[in-house]
Scaffold this motif. Structure first.
Motif, PDB file in Angstrom:
ATOM      1  N   TYR A  44       0.852  -1.353   0.139  1.00 28.84           N
ATOM      2  CA  TYR A  44       0.085   0.002  -0.003  1.00 28.84           C
ATOM      3  C   TYR A  44       0.841   1.128  -0.086  1.00 28.84           C
ATOM      4  N   SER A  45       0.358   2.267  -0.452  1.00 30.86           N
ATOM      5  CA  SER A  45       0.990   3.510  -0.720  1.00 30.86           C
ATOM      6  C   SER A  45       0.864   4.456   0.671  1.00 30.86           C
ATOM      7  N   GLY A  46      -0.413   4.003   1.468  1.00 30.33           N
ATOM      8  CA  GLY A  46      -0.598   4.732   2.874  1.00 30.33           C
ATOM      9  C   GLY A  46       0.214   3.811   3.949  1.00 30.33           C
ATOM     10  N   ASP A  47       0.070   4.846   5.063  1.00 28.15           N
ATOM     11  CA  ASP A  47       0.830   4.079   6.428  1.00 28.15           C
ATOM     12  C   ASP A  47      -0.085   3.055   6.651  1.00 28.15           C
ATOM     13  N   ALA A  67      10.270  -5.804  -6.545  1.00 31.99           N
ATOM     14  CA  ALA A  67      10.623  -4.332  -5.959  1.00 31.99           C
ATOM     15  C   ALA A  67       9.505  -3.761  -5.882  1.00 31.99           C
ATOM     16  N   VAL A  68       9.132  -2.716  -5.205  1.00 31.01           N
ATOM     17  CA  VAL A  68       8.282  -1.667  -5.066  1.00 31.01           C
ATOM     18  C   VAL A  68       8.717  -0.271  -4.928  1.00 31.01           C
ATOM     19  N   SER A  69       7.850   0.719  -5.347  1.00 31.84           N
ATOM     20  CA  SER A  69       8.039   2.057  -5.109  1.00 31.84           C
ATOM     21  C   SER A  69       6.913   2.832  -4.611  1.00 31.84           C
ATOM     22  N   ASN A  70       7.472   3.818  -3.848  1.00 32.16           N
ATOM     23  CA  ASN A  70       6.325   4.616  -3.021  1.00 32.16           C
ATOM     24  C   ASN A  70       5.199   3.576  -2.072  1.00 32.16           C
ATOM     25  N   LYS A  71       5.753   2.789  -1.514  1.00 31.73           N
ATOM     26  CA  LYS A  71       4.783   1.994  -0.687  1.00 31.73           C
ATOM     27  C   LYS A  71       5.347   2.085   0.942  1.00 31.73           C
TER      28      LYS A  71
END
Length: 115
Positions: A44-47, A67-71
């Motif tokens: 998820y992008s949110g906390d 790999a992920v980005s902005n998670k």
């Protein structure tokens, strides 16, 4: 005449005799099948497991590193698997292991799933 009657009786029982071992074999095979584990991982992008997300599923002895980005958080459901987040984008670096199903707020660059 008696021989013919006996032969016919044997021939009618033959399919029943042949079917019994097969059904026993199927029962043994089905009881021997075991599921090693299943992990459904959502990034998820949110906390707090909110915001835009992506989902990956791994089952039965599988392995996946991605790999992920902005998670900023990760959700894990399932059992019998190890879900690890990594600081690097290649499943290396500092790590965090999700010890049970749930939502975890953690910064990470990649995720490995081993079932």
């Amino acid at each position: 005449m008696q021989f013919t009657n006996n032969l016919l009786a044997l021939l009618t029982l033959l399919p029943l005799t042949l079917a019994a071992p097969e059904s026993q074999l199927e029962a043994k095979f089905e009881s021997g099948v075991s599921i090693l584990g299943t992990a459904v991982v959502t990034t998820y992008s949110g906390d707090a497991c909110n915001g835009s997300n992506e989902q990956v599923t791994v089952t039965n002895g599988g392995y996946r590193c991605f790999a992920v980005s902005n998670k900023r958080s990760i959700g894990y459901s399932g059992s019998g698997c190890t879900v690890t987040t990594w600081s690097g984008n290649n499943c290396r670096g500092s790590s965090f292991v999700a010890t049970r199903a749930g939502c975890y707020s953690v910064l990470y660059g990649s995720v490995s799933i081993q079932c």
